[in-house]
Design an enzyme around this catalytic site. Sequence first.
Site, short mmCIF file in Angstrom:
data_model
loop_
_atom_site.label_atom_id
_atom_site.label_comp_id
_atom_site.label_asym_id
_atom_site.label_seq_id
_atom_site.Cartn_x
_atom_site.Cartn_y
_atom_site.Cartn_z
N HIS A 203 0.80 -1.23 0.00
CA HIS A 203 0.00 0.00 0.00
C HIS A 203 0.83 1.28 0.00
O HIS A 203 0.29 2.37 0.01
CB HIS A 203 -0.98 0.03 1.19
CG HIS A 203 -0.32 0.31 2.51
ND1 HIS A 203 0.29 -0.66 3.26
CD2 HIS A 203 -0.16 1.46 3.22
CE1 HIS A 203 0.78 -0.13 4.35
NE2 HIS A 203 0.53 1.16 4.36
C1 UD1 Z 1 -2.51 5.56 5.50
C2 UD1 Z 1 -1.28 6.20 6.11
C3 UD1 Z 1 -0.13 5.20 6.10
C4 UD1 Z 1 -0.52 3.88 6.72
C5 UD1 Z 1 -1.80 3.36 6.10
C6 UD1 Z 1 -2.26 2.14 6.84
C7 UD1 Z 1 -1.06 8.62 5.72
C8 UD1 Z 1 -0.35 9.67 4.95
N1 UD1 Z 1 -0.83 7.35 5.33
O1 UD1 Z 1 -2.21 5.30 4.13
O2 UD1 Z 1 0.96 5.74 6.82
O3 UD1 Z 1 0.51 2.97 6.51
O4 UD1 Z 1 -2.82 4.37 6.19
O5 UD1 Z 1 -3.11 1.34 6.10
O6 UD1 Z 1 -1.77 8.92 6.64
N2 UD1 Z 1 -9.46 4.21 1.14
C9 UD1 Z 1 -10.67 3.57 1.05
N3 UD1 Z 1 -11.21 3.08 2.20
C10 UD1 Z 1 -10.62 3.21 3.41
C11 UD1 Z 1 -9.41 3.87 3.48
C12 UD1 Z 1 -8.83 4.37 2.35
O7 UD1 Z 1 -11.23 3.42 -0.03
O8 UD1 Z 1 -11.19 2.73 4.41
C13 UD1 Z 1 -8.84 4.74 -0.10
C14 UD1 Z 1 -9.23 6.18 -0.36
O9 UD1 Z 1 -9.57 6.30 -1.69
C15 UD1 Z 1 -7.96 6.96 -0.14
C16 UD1 Z 1 -6.84 5.91 -0.32
O10 UD1 Z 1 -7.44 4.67 0.00
O11 UD1 Z 1 -7.83 8.01 -1.03
C17 UD1 Z 1 -5.67 6.17 0.57
O12 UD1 Z 1 -6.11 6.30 1.93
P1 UD1 Z 1 -5.32 7.22 2.97
O13 UD1 Z 1 -5.90 7.06 4.30
O14 UD1 Z 1 -5.18 8.60 2.43
O15 UD1 Z 1 -3.87 6.62 2.94
P2 UD1 Z 1 -3.39 5.12 3.10
O16 UD1 Z 1 -2.73 4.70 1.82
O17 UD1 Z 1 -4.48 4.28 3.62
N1 UDP Z 2 -3.74 -6.03 8.88
C1 UDP Z 2 -5.05 -6.51 9.00
N2 UDP Z 2 -5.68 -6.95 7.87
C2 UDP Z 2 -5.11 -6.94 6.64
C3 UDP Z 2 -3.78 -6.44 6.53
C4 UDP Z 2 -3.13 -5.98 7.66
O1 UDP Z 2 -5.60 -6.54 10.10
O2 UDP Z 2 -5.75 -7.35 5.65
C5 UDP Z 2 -3.05 -5.54 10.09
C6 UDP Z 2 -1.70 -6.17 10.38
O3 UDP Z 2 -1.84 -7.30 11.21
C7 UDP Z 2 -0.93 -5.05 11.06
C8 UDP Z 2 -1.55 -3.78 10.51
O4 UDP Z 2 -2.76 -4.17 9.86
O5 UDP Z 2 -1.15 -5.08 12.45
C9 UDP Z 2 -0.64 -3.09 9.54
O6 UDP Z 2 -1.31 -2.00 8.98
P1 UDP Z 2 -0.96 -1.40 7.57
O7 UDP Z 2 -0.11 -2.34 6.80
O8 UDP Z 2 -2.25 -0.96 6.96
O9 UDP Z 2 -0.20 -0.05 7.94
P2 UDP Z 2 1.31 0.28 8.38
O10 UDP Z 2 1.70 -0.62 9.49
O11 UDP Z 2 2.18 0.16 7.16
O12 UDP Z 2 1.22 1.71 8.78
#
Ligand code: UD1
Ligand code: UDP
Length: 350
Positions: A203
């Site tokens: 991601h």
């Molecule tokens: C965010 C965090 C990242 C973290 C990740 C965990 C920032 C800058 N990034 O990244 O550090 O590792 O969360 O997963 O805060 N979206 C959906 N449904 C959701 C959530 C997101 O459709 O429930 C889509 C939206 O279109 C959005 C895109 O995913 O534009 C990115 O979501 P966003 O929360 O901005 O950043 P992440 O890539 O999730």
């Molecule tokens: N995780 C989850 N379901 C999934 C993928 C990840 O519950 O399908 C959990 C995983 O066990 C870990 C956390 O999400 O605890 C990691 O989050 P993510 O990779 O979204 O974000 P990051 O740690 O990179 O910020």
Amino acid sequence: MKIFSIVGARPQFIKLAPLSKALTGLHEEFIVHTGQHYDYAMSEKIFMDLGIRKPDIHLGTGPGTQATQTGEMMVKLEAAMLEKKPDIIIVFGDTNSTLAGVMAASKLNIPVIHIEAGLRSYNHSMPEEINRIVADHVSKYLFAPTQTAVDILTKEGLKKNTFLPGDIMVDTMKNNLGIALEKSTIVKDLKLNNEAYNLLTLHRNYNVDDTTILGHILKQLGELGEKIIFPVHPRTRKMLTDSISVSPNIYMTEPVGYLDFIALENSAKRIITDSGGIQKEAYLLKKPCITLRTETEWVETVEEKWNLLVNPKSKNIATKIESFKPPKKQKEVFGKNVTKKMVKIINNIQ
Ligand code: UD1
Ligand code: UDP
């Protein structure tokens, strides 16, 4: 004390779970959900799996550009802080919800605890790196997960605010692995044999926002030939258009709940990821981890040779994955009884 615990993204709910439980009855805690993650699988399911109570305040902020998302959260967080007048704010990790929480609170002179302080990738193209630097430099109490993080904070002149309770994800894993192995049926449902598949997540903005790079990664992983289970993050799902072909050895699912995910990790042969939290979980579960990045904040996992950094743009990714073999032993680097240590520090704050 009246505490605001500010969360918004999946990994923050996972970090919040043990702490929020431990604060119950000791302090008046408000769980404040910014709304950054909003899909059932990314938010509500994780709350349910971990037995976290419903957020006391839900700000309903959705997606947006870096500035619009962070700005909208700041405005709503400031209003909530002015209304409830918390004594202290807790923020977790490095998301835009972290940044918004830190900025809104510090401008109201409310002290902030930053959990997971002191991490650096030194890659400024990551929004998370900017968020971490700001969070560390304006928070009053820095809770470092590792000695490396303490060293970084010391170098940046922040030693006097720094504590080393360890990494709270250790406790989430410890509290839930047994439950996951008892309750989760995902390994059986997907007809997976123990250590006969790889688990993949992607991601990071620089890996998934460009379809050429995402397509290259998936083509390379297709060449691995082995079964790969791939719970797809919504950010990545949006990019998986017809222009990207996904090889049949890669089985895509929706994001799964925390219990299912750690059950999948526990039975996997290896874990391939660009996530921060998953690198740590792989280490805790003693699973070989291949991180599709050129750098990591979790340097200990690489130094201990349980985590291999692979440039996602490189060729022969499958060969690198196949030939990676971690040693038998590993050091404990993320600490233990972390929640207890955090609560002790919080209780001493006047
Ligand atoms: C965010 C965090 C990242 C973290 C990740 C965990 C920032 C800058 N990034 O990244 O550090 O590792 O969360 O997963 O805060 N979206 C959906 N449904 C959701 C959530 C997101 O459709 O429930 C889509 C939206 O279109 C959005 C895109 O995913 O534009 C990115 O979501 P966003 O929360 O901005 O950043 P992440 O890539 O999730
Ligand atoms: N995780 C989850 N379901 C999934 C993928 C990840 O519950 O399908 C959990 C995983 O066990 C870990 C956390 O999400 O605890 C990691 O989050 P993510 O990779 O979204 O974000 P990051 O740690 O990179 O910020």
